[in-house]
Design a protein around this motif. Sequence first.
Motif, PDB file in Angstrom:
ATOM      1  N   ALA A 112       0.432  -5.826 -10.986  1.00  0.00           N
ATOM      2  CA  ALA A 112      -0.323  -6.776 -10.136  1.00  0.00           C
ATOM      3  C   ALA A 112       0.382  -8.134 -10.081  1.00  0.00           C
ATOM      4  CB  ALA A 112      -1.762  -6.904 -10.604  1.00  0.00           C
ATOM      5  N   SER A 113      -0.166  -9.011  -9.268  1.00  0.00           N
ATOM      6  CA  SER A 113       0.477 -10.322  -9.081  1.00  0.00           C
ATOM      7  C   SER A 113       0.268 -11.184 -10.323  1.00  0.00           C
ATOM      8  CB  SER A 113      -0.132 -11.017  -7.866  1.00  0.00           C
ATOM      9  OG  SER A 113      -1.443 -11.440  -8.187  1.00  0.00           O
ATOM     10  N   PRO A 114       1.088 -12.220 -10.503  1.00  0.00           N
ATOM     11  CA  PRO A 114       0.909 -13.107 -11.659  1.00  0.00           C
ATOM     12  C   PRO A 114      -0.503 -13.700 -11.713  1.00  0.00           C
ATOM     13  CG  PRO A 114       3.011 -13.566 -10.579  1.00  0.00           C
ATOM     14  CD  PRO A 114       2.300 -12.573  -9.708  1.00  0.00           C
ATOM     15  N   HIS A 138       2.979  -9.134 -15.457  1.00  0.00           N
ATOM     16  CA  HIS A 138       2.690  -8.890 -14.042  1.00  0.00           C
ATOM     17  C   HIS A 138       3.766  -7.971 -13.456  1.00  0.00           C
ATOM     18  CE1 HIS A 138       5.862 -11.464 -12.422  1.00  0.00           C
ATOM     19  NE2 HIS A 138       5.537 -12.368 -13.342  1.00  0.00           N
ATOM     20  N   GLY A 139       3.537  -7.520 -12.237  1.00  0.00           N
ATOM     21  CA  GLY A 139       4.403  -6.496 -11.665  1.00  0.00           C
ATOM     22  C   GLY A 139       5.467  -6.999 -10.714  1.00  0.00           C
ATOM     23  N   TYR A 140       5.698  -8.289 -10.721  1.00  0.00           N
ATOM     24  CA  TYR A 140       6.719  -8.829  -9.792  1.00  0.00           C
ATOM     25  C   TYR A 140       7.830  -9.533 -10.580  1.00  0.00           C
ATOM     26  CZ  TYR A 140       3.391  -7.525  -6.224  1.00  0.00           C
ATOM     27  OH  TYR A 140       2.544  -6.792  -5.413  1.00  0.00           O
ATOM     28  N   GLN A 141       8.271  -8.881 -11.649  1.00  0.00           N
ATOM     29  CA  GLN A 141       9.348  -9.406 -12.497  1.00  0.00           C
ATOM     30  C   GLN A 141      10.678  -9.338 -11.751  1.00  0.00           C
ATOM     31  OE1 GLN A 141       8.495 -10.353 -15.677  1.00  0.00           O
ATOM     32  NE2 GLN A 141       6.408  -9.573 -15.502  1.00  0.00           N
ATOM     33  N   GLY A 166       1.456   0.365  -7.988  1.00  0.00           N
ATOM     34  CA  GLY A 166       1.356   1.117  -6.736  1.00  0.00           C
ATOM     35  C   GLY A 166       2.006   2.488  -6.856  1.00  0.00           C
ATOM     36  N   ILE A 167       1.599   3.362  -5.930  1.00  0.00           N
ATOM     37  CA  ILE A 167       2.164   4.717  -5.857  1.00  0.00           C
ATOM     38  C   ILE A 167       3.405   4.666  -4.970  1.00  0.00           C
ATOM     39  CG2 ILE A 167       1.698   7.059  -5.019  1.00  0.00           C
ATOM     40  CD1 ILE A 167      -1.333   6.323  -5.366  1.00  0.00           C
ATOM     41  N   PRO A 168       4.521   5.265  -5.306  1.00  0.00           N
ATOM     42  CA  PRO A 168       4.773   6.160  -6.432  1.00  0.00           C
ATOM     43  C   PRO A 168       5.379   5.454  -7.646  1.00  0.00           C
ATOM     44  CG  PRO A 168       6.644   6.212  -4.928  1.00  0.00           C
ATOM     45  CD  PRO A 168       5.655   5.228  -4.356  1.00  0.00           C
ATOM     46  N   ARG A 169       5.610   4.137  -7.494  1.00  0.00           N
ATOM     47  CA  ARG A 169       6.404   3.480  -8.531  1.00  0.00           C
ATOM     48  C   ARG A 169       5.762   3.583  -9.917  1.00  0.00           C
ATOM     49  NH1 ARG A 169       7.682  -2.813  -8.557  1.00  0.00           N
ATOM     50  NH2 ARG A 169       8.735  -2.948 -10.561  1.00  0.00           N
ATOM     51  N   GLN A 170       4.432   3.392  -9.986  1.00  0.00           N
ATOM     52  CA  GLN A 170       3.808   3.400 -11.316  1.00  0.00           C
ATOM     53  C   GLN A 170       3.997   4.762 -12.005  1.00  0.00           C
ATOM     54  OE1 GLN A 170      -0.080   2.156  -9.983  1.00  0.00           O
ATOM     55  NE2 GLN A 170      -0.766   4.231  -9.537  1.00  0.00           N
ATOM     56  N   ARG A 225      -1.254   3.502   8.544  1.00  0.00           N
ATOM     57  CA  ARG A 225      -0.200   4.508   8.646  1.00  0.00           C
ATOM     58  C   ARG A 225      -0.223   5.441   7.419  1.00  0.00           C
ATOM     59  NH1 ARG A 225       4.074   4.518  12.146  1.00  0.00           N
ATOM     60  NH2 ARG A 225       3.907   2.320  12.615  1.00  0.00           N
ATOM     61  N   ARG A 226      -0.392   4.815   6.221  1.00  0.00           N
ATOM     62  CA  ARG A 226      -0.484   5.613   4.996  1.00  0.00           C
ATOM     63  C   ARG A 226      -1.648   6.594   5.078  1.00  0.00           C
ATOM     64  NH1 ARG A 226      -0.148   1.906  -0.343  1.00  0.00           N
ATOM     65  NH2 ARG A 226      -0.954   3.845  -1.175  1.00  0.00           N
ATOM     66  N   MET A 227      -2.722   6.156   5.750  1.00  0.00           N
ATOM     67  CA  MET A 227      -3.944   6.973   5.748  1.00  0.00           C
ATOM     68  C   MET A 227      -3.875   8.170   6.679  1.00  0.00           C
ATOM     69  SD  MET A 227      -6.970   4.367   5.066  1.00  0.00           S
ATOM     70  CE  MET A 227      -7.292   3.923   3.376  1.00  0.00           C
TER      71      MET A 227
HETATM   72  N1  UDP Z   1       2.276  -4.190  -7.258  1.00  0.00           N
HETATM   73  C1  UDP Z   1       3.101  -4.749  -8.220  1.00  0.00           C
HETATM   74  N2  UDP Z   1       4.446  -4.825  -7.981  1.00  0.00           N
HETATM   75  C2  UDP Z   1       5.002  -4.378  -6.841  1.00  0.00           C
HETATM   76  C3  UDP Z   1       4.152  -3.775  -5.864  1.00  0.00           C
HETATM   77  C4  UDP Z   1       2.785  -3.689  -6.118  1.00  0.00           C
HETATM   78  O1  UDP Z   1       2.620  -5.160  -9.266  1.00  0.00           O
HETATM   79  O2  UDP Z   1       6.215  -4.492  -6.691  1.00  0.00           O
HETATM   80  C5  UDP Z   1       0.826  -4.131  -7.526  1.00  0.00           C
HETATM   81  C6  UDP Z   1      -0.071  -4.771  -6.489  1.00  0.00           C
HETATM   82  O3  UDP Z   1      -0.135  -6.172  -6.706  1.00  0.00           O
HETATM   83  C7  UDP Z   1      -1.391  -4.049  -6.741  1.00  0.00           C
HETATM   84  C8  UDP Z   1      -0.933  -2.675  -7.211  1.00  0.00           C
HETATM   85  O4  UDP Z   1       0.448  -2.782  -7.526  1.00  0.00           O
HETATM   86  O5  UDP Z   1      -2.092  -4.688  -7.777  1.00  0.00           O
HETATM   87  C9  UDP Z   1      -0.991  -1.563  -6.177  1.00  0.00           C
HETATM   88  O6  UDP Z   1      -2.119  -1.584  -5.475  1.00  0.00           O
HETATM   89  P1  UDP Z   1      -2.421  -0.611  -4.277  1.00  0.00           P
HETATM   90  O7  UDP Z   1      -3.865  -0.808  -4.013  1.00  0.00           O
HETATM   91  O8  UDP Z   1      -1.476  -0.792  -3.152  1.00  0.00           O
HETATM   92  O9  UDP Z   1      -2.198   0.785  -4.991  1.00  0.00           O
HETATM   93  P2  UDP Z   1      -1.766   2.190  -4.452  1.00  0.00           P
HETATM   94  O10 UDP Z   1      -2.760   2.582  -3.442  1.00  0.00           O
HETATM   95  O11 UDP Z   1      -0.375   2.087  -3.919  1.00  0.00           O
HETATM   96  O12 UDP Z   1      -1.828   2.946  -5.717  1.00  0.00           O
END
Ligand code: UDP
Length: 241
Positions: A112-114, A138-141, A166-170, A225-227
């Motif tokens: 997530a954001s800082p 946070h996720g924007y390192q 976010g998917i698929p990165r997590q 578009r994702r949906m």
């Molecule tokens: N996020 C992050 N770094 C990134 C991209 C996304 O930390 O480079 C976070 C974003 O701030 C949010 C979460 O990942 O808190 C993804 O949320 P989303 O609802 O888009 O999840 P998804 O549906 O992709 O799982």
Amino acid sequence: MAATAPESVRTGVLGVPVDVSPDVFQAALALHAGGGGQIVTLNAEMTMAARVDPELGSAIAAADLVIPDGAGVVWALGLQGYRVRRSPGIELARELLVHAASKGWRVALVGASPAVMEQLTTRLGQELPGLKFVLTAHGYQREEAWPGLEQQLVGARPDLVLVALGIPRQETWIQRLPGRRGGIWMGVGGSFDVWAGVKKRAPSWMGALQIEWLYRLIQEPSRWRRMLALPEFAWAVLRQG
Ligand code: UDP
């Protein structure tokens, strides 16, 4: 004493594995007691993404517990004769945090954001005073910050790591983490934004009507578009059946 969970059965939807478990929380505790691993929360959009993204597909295949999060996956399992309840990942993650606070588990939050991360740690500290954080990031390192952070995270021997990238990165990030062992590792998508009060979950009546996706679309129209993956998913399941 090790947690004993009722048996889970592994099946699949469109070739993507999913576990049918009578109690996902107990299954998660059993995973922790048994040496830990990765939990994936599978919905229709992710199932479709996994079919075209081999790295996501193999991360899900290698996960230790895949729970049906999403009306679409529950519906597809129903067509196979499995009666399952939807297990929203955000609810399982919350239950695990509450458990972690009561058991003194070592907890880490990544993503997530800082601003969201700051608000989240403050809120959780108030709501669950026993919670013990071994790492929050946070996720924007910057790109070059990740290897050090990953090393620190693994070295902290966490019991529970929630990852909102976010998917698929997590999913792929957890799967590839060098030296990862022990503890529960789980991707939680937008949960941190909801818990921090930045985004709202759909009202429960929408959940009951299985139209949470519509609420999400109204909140974030850029997701349209994702949906499109949702009708594609339904069509693919029906064609296969
Ligand atoms: N996020 C992050 N770094 C990134 C991209 C996304 O930390 O480079 C976070 C974003 O701030 C949010 C979460 O990942 O808190 C993804 O949320 P989303 O609802 O888009 O999840 P998804 O549906 O992709 O799982």
